[in-house]
Design a protein around this motif. Structure first.
Motif, short mmCIF file in Angstrom:
data_model
loop_
_atom_site.label_atom_id
_atom_site.label_comp_id
_atom_site.label_asym_id
_atom_site.label_seq_id
_atom_site.Cartn_x
_atom_site.Cartn_y
_atom_site.Cartn_z
N VAL A 1 35.89 33.59 45.10
CA VAL A 1 34.52 33.10 45.25
C VAL A 1 33.56 34.27 45.49
O VAL A 1 33.89 35.23 46.17
CB VAL A 1 34.43 32.09 46.41
CG1 VAL A 1 35.19 30.83 46.06
CG2 VAL A 1 34.95 32.69 47.70
N SER A 2 32.37 34.16 44.91
CA SER A 2 31.39 35.24 45.06
C SER A 2 30.08 34.76 45.68
O SER A 2 29.34 35.57 46.24
CB SER A 2 31.10 35.89 43.70
OG SER A 2 30.65 34.92 42.77
N GLY A 3 29.78 33.46 45.58
CA GLY A 3 28.52 32.97 46.12
C GLY A 3 28.37 33.21 47.61
O GLY A 3 27.28 33.49 48.10
N SER A 4 29.49 33.14 48.35
CA SER A 4 29.43 33.31 49.81
C SER A 4 29.19 34.76 50.21
O SER A 4 28.89 35.04 51.37
CB SER A 4 30.74 32.82 50.44
OG SER A 4 31.84 33.56 49.92
N LYS A 5 29.29 35.69 49.27
CA LYS A 5 29.11 37.11 49.59
C LYS A 5 27.65 37.56 49.54
O LYS A 5 27.33 38.63 50.06
CB LYS A 5 29.92 37.98 48.62
CG LYS A 5 31.38 38.14 48.97
CD LYS A 5 32.01 39.19 48.08
CE LYS A 5 33.44 39.52 48.56
NZ LYS A 5 34.04 40.58 47.73
N ILE A 6 26.80 36.78 48.93
CA ILE A 6 25.44 37.25 48.67
C ILE A 6 24.67 37.52 49.96
O ILE A 6 24.07 38.59 50.13
CB ILE A 6 24.70 36.23 47.79
CG1 ILE A 6 25.34 36.19 46.41
CG2 ILE A 6 23.22 36.58 47.69
CD1 ILE A 6 24.74 35.15 45.48
N ILE A 7 24.68 36.56 50.89
CA ILE A 7 23.93 36.74 52.14
C ILE A 7 24.50 37.89 52.98
O ILE A 7 23.74 38.78 53.40
CB ILE A 7 23.89 35.42 52.93
CG1 ILE A 7 22.96 34.43 52.22
CG2 ILE A 7 23.42 35.65 54.36
CD1 ILE A 7 22.89 33.07 52.87
N PRO A 8 25.82 37.93 53.25
CA PRO A 8 26.33 39.06 54.04
C PRO A 8 26.21 40.40 53.34
O PRO A 8 25.98 41.43 53.99
CB PRO A 8 27.80 38.69 54.29
CG PRO A 8 28.13 37.65 53.30
CD PRO A 8 26.87 36.92 53.02
N MET A 9 26.31 40.41 52.02
CA MET A 9 26.17 41.68 51.30
C MET A 9 24.72 42.18 51.38
O MET A 9 24.48 43.39 51.54
CB MET A 9 26.59 41.51 49.84
CG MET A 9 26.69 42.80 49.06
SD MET A 9 27.46 42.59 47.45
CE MET A 9 29.19 42.56 47.90
#
Length: 539
Positions: free
Chosen positions: A351-359
């Motif tokens: 999954v990549s969507g969950s990385k956007i905010i922390p990244m």
């Protein structure tokens, strides 16, 4: 293509395919023969060319099909041309590996690949019919021959809780790239693959035509994070005057070594004399900021070799100065995490969507920390431009429902992935409300319990009993009370479950969040796909 009526008359149909109404092809050697309604020519050919094979029955045919299948796999997986079966070296290799195997013709190979494509497409469509939720990515691109294409890819979580991807199509797009034309093409693909009503989000770039197209499809839109990062960095680079001049002179140096065979050979010679790896310089491409990073990085790494090579060559190209390399090094430190983020997202298999905010949070923290430590004016200006552009581009990221739910429901991040903890708290409330509604929808309708009447209140008992009066005076109140009890229970249960999850320690970042949910799920099945988080209540 062989006619079923012929198979019962002659065993030759075990060794030949009817490829046209008047032509057959040998399955062993791919020779094509004229067909006149009988098997005489087939028998003569097979007896003369494959006499030993006749006695072995279907063994050779099975072996032929097995090797043909392996050949098709190689062509598909390695993007080999059909003409490979005509290459002398490949023929020699195949003959050495299995002298009895005869390669199919180029035409026959093409037919086998097309057949395999149709088979795999049919299987993929069957899988898509069982999938409950998907997300899409769509992109317009142009080939090296300047042909335009629209590519649409589908992402979903399969039965084994793994993120799966299916390419719905790469459509030639000779029409003008208007929102109307793009919408029609994407709708056609969605109908063909049966994804209507299943799409939770679609990811595209920020082009006005793509944005308008998604709006016309009435789908949740998510901008491609990697594309947004590219715009942020490119805009920041272009807005930094000192860096623009450095990039211009760096491009001239790289172009010289790219276009002059003498210069290229001299650079290789110098690198060998210095016992350094022989590395080519990298030229900047206007549309991709990471090419700027790679150009400056390679020049900085090979600065001694490049300087020594230029000193021995007759050219007007000026080498970069020590001050230039100091500027490049300082700016590379700022650009490095953005390059890392772009590569990581591009290579992401989960999954990549969950990385956007922390990244986004980590990039901002890195920028603030690095700007505070650098004393280089150009790097400081670049850092300030990047901070400003990051804020403008991602200011609303932590308020977007799909992204906040994805981050919260990723056990590696939860609330610590947020930069703004006020937004994190609001997102937890939003998640609790979402879970509450799911619990309400999941609860079966239960009849209101009847209160026993007492002999001390015979009149009221008659009023409460609808059968005695023909009406139920308390029907509306009892229904409202039942709904209130259900709402209270659903809210309490959802609050407890969300808080229990939030207080658990976060998962290691290297772990798979989908595997975590499969192992620890209670009450709800959680599905997180690229760019979205969604739930479904078990039956």
């Amino acid at each position: 293509m062989e006619p079923a009526r012929k198979r019962g008359r002659s065993e030759m149909w075990d060794h030949f395919n009817l490829i046209a109404h008047d032509k057959v092809q040998c399955l062993v050697c791919s020779t094509e023969l004229k067909y006149h309604g009988n098997t005489s020519s087939m028998i003569r050919h097979f007896t003369a060319k494959h006499g030993a094979a006749v006695n072995q029955g279907n063994t050779n045919v099975d072996r032929k099909r097995e090797l043909d299948g392996a050949l098709v796999n190689m062509v598909v997986k390695d993007s080999q041309p059909f003409s490979i079966v005509d290459d002398c070296g490949f023929k020699e290799l195949v003959a050495l590996l299995d002298p009895k195997y005869t390669l199919p013709s180029r035409r026959a190979l093409k037919e086998m690949v097309v057949k395999r494509y149709e088979e795999e497409k049919t299987k993929a469509k069957a899988v898509m019919q069982r999938v409950e939720a998907v997300s899409l990515t769509a992109d317009m691109w142009t080939s090296i021959n300047m042909d335009a294409y629209l590519a649409v890819t589908c992402h979903y979580v399969d039965d084994s809780a793994k993120l799966a991807t299916v390419l719905l199509g790469v459509l030639p797009f000779p029409e003008t790239h208007t929102a109307v034309n793009i919408t029609a093409a994407m709708r056609s693909l969605m109908e063909e693959w049966g994804t209507e009503g299943k799409v939770t989000s679609i990811v595209t770039d920020a082009g006005a035509n793509m944005v308008a197209s998604v709006r016309s499809l009435n789908l949740r839109h998510a901008l491609c994070f990697a594309h947004s990062l590219n715009l942020v960095v490119k805009k920041s680079l272009d807005a930094t005057p000192g860096l623009q001049d450095l990039r211009t002179r760096a491009r001239k140096v790289v172009a010289f070594f790219k276009t002059s065979t003498t210069a290229k050979e001299k650079l290789r010679e110098v690198q060998e004399q210095m016992n350094r790896p022989v590395l080519k310089l990298i030229q900047e491409v206007d549309t991709r900021w990471n090419s700027t990073y790679l150009m400056l990085q390679r020049l900085f790494k090979e600065r001694q070799s490049v300087g020594a090579a230029l000193a021995t060559l007759k050219t007007d190209v000026k080498p970069l100065s020590s001050e230039d390399y100091e500027t490049a090094d300082a700016c590379l430190q700022l650009l490095s995490p953005f390059f890392q983020a772009t590569v990581e997202l591009s290579e992401e298999k989960r999954v990549s969507g969950s990385k956007i905010i922390p990244m986004t949070k980590m990039l901002m923290l890195y920028l603030y920390d690095t700007i505070g430590k650098t004393s280089h004016d150009t790097a400081t200006l670049l850092g300030q431009n990047m901070v400003s552009n990051m804020q403008n581009k991602f200011d609303t990221t932590e308020s977007q429902t799909a992204l906040t739910l994805s981050t919260l429901l990723d056990p590696r991040f939860k609330t610590i992935g947020f930069y703004n903890q006020v937004q994190a708290a609001a997102s937890v409330k939003r998640l609790t409300a979402f879970c509450t509604q799911l619990r309400k929808n999941a609860q079966p309708d239960t009849p209101t319990e009847e209160q026993p009447s007492t002999s001390a209140q015979p009149a009221l008992a008659n009023v409460d009993n609808p059968s005695s009066t023909g009406l139920n005076l308390w029907e509306t109140l009892d229904r409202d009370a039942s709904e209130a009890r259900k709402a209270r229970n659903a809210t309490a249960d959802a609050t407890v479950e969300v808080q229990r999850y939030m207080t658990d320690p976060p998962l290691e970042r290297s772990k798979d969040p989908l595997a975590y949910w499969v192992a620890s799920i209670k009450g709800y099945v959680w599905i997180m796909s690229r760019g979205c988080a969604c739930f479904r209540v078990p039956a």
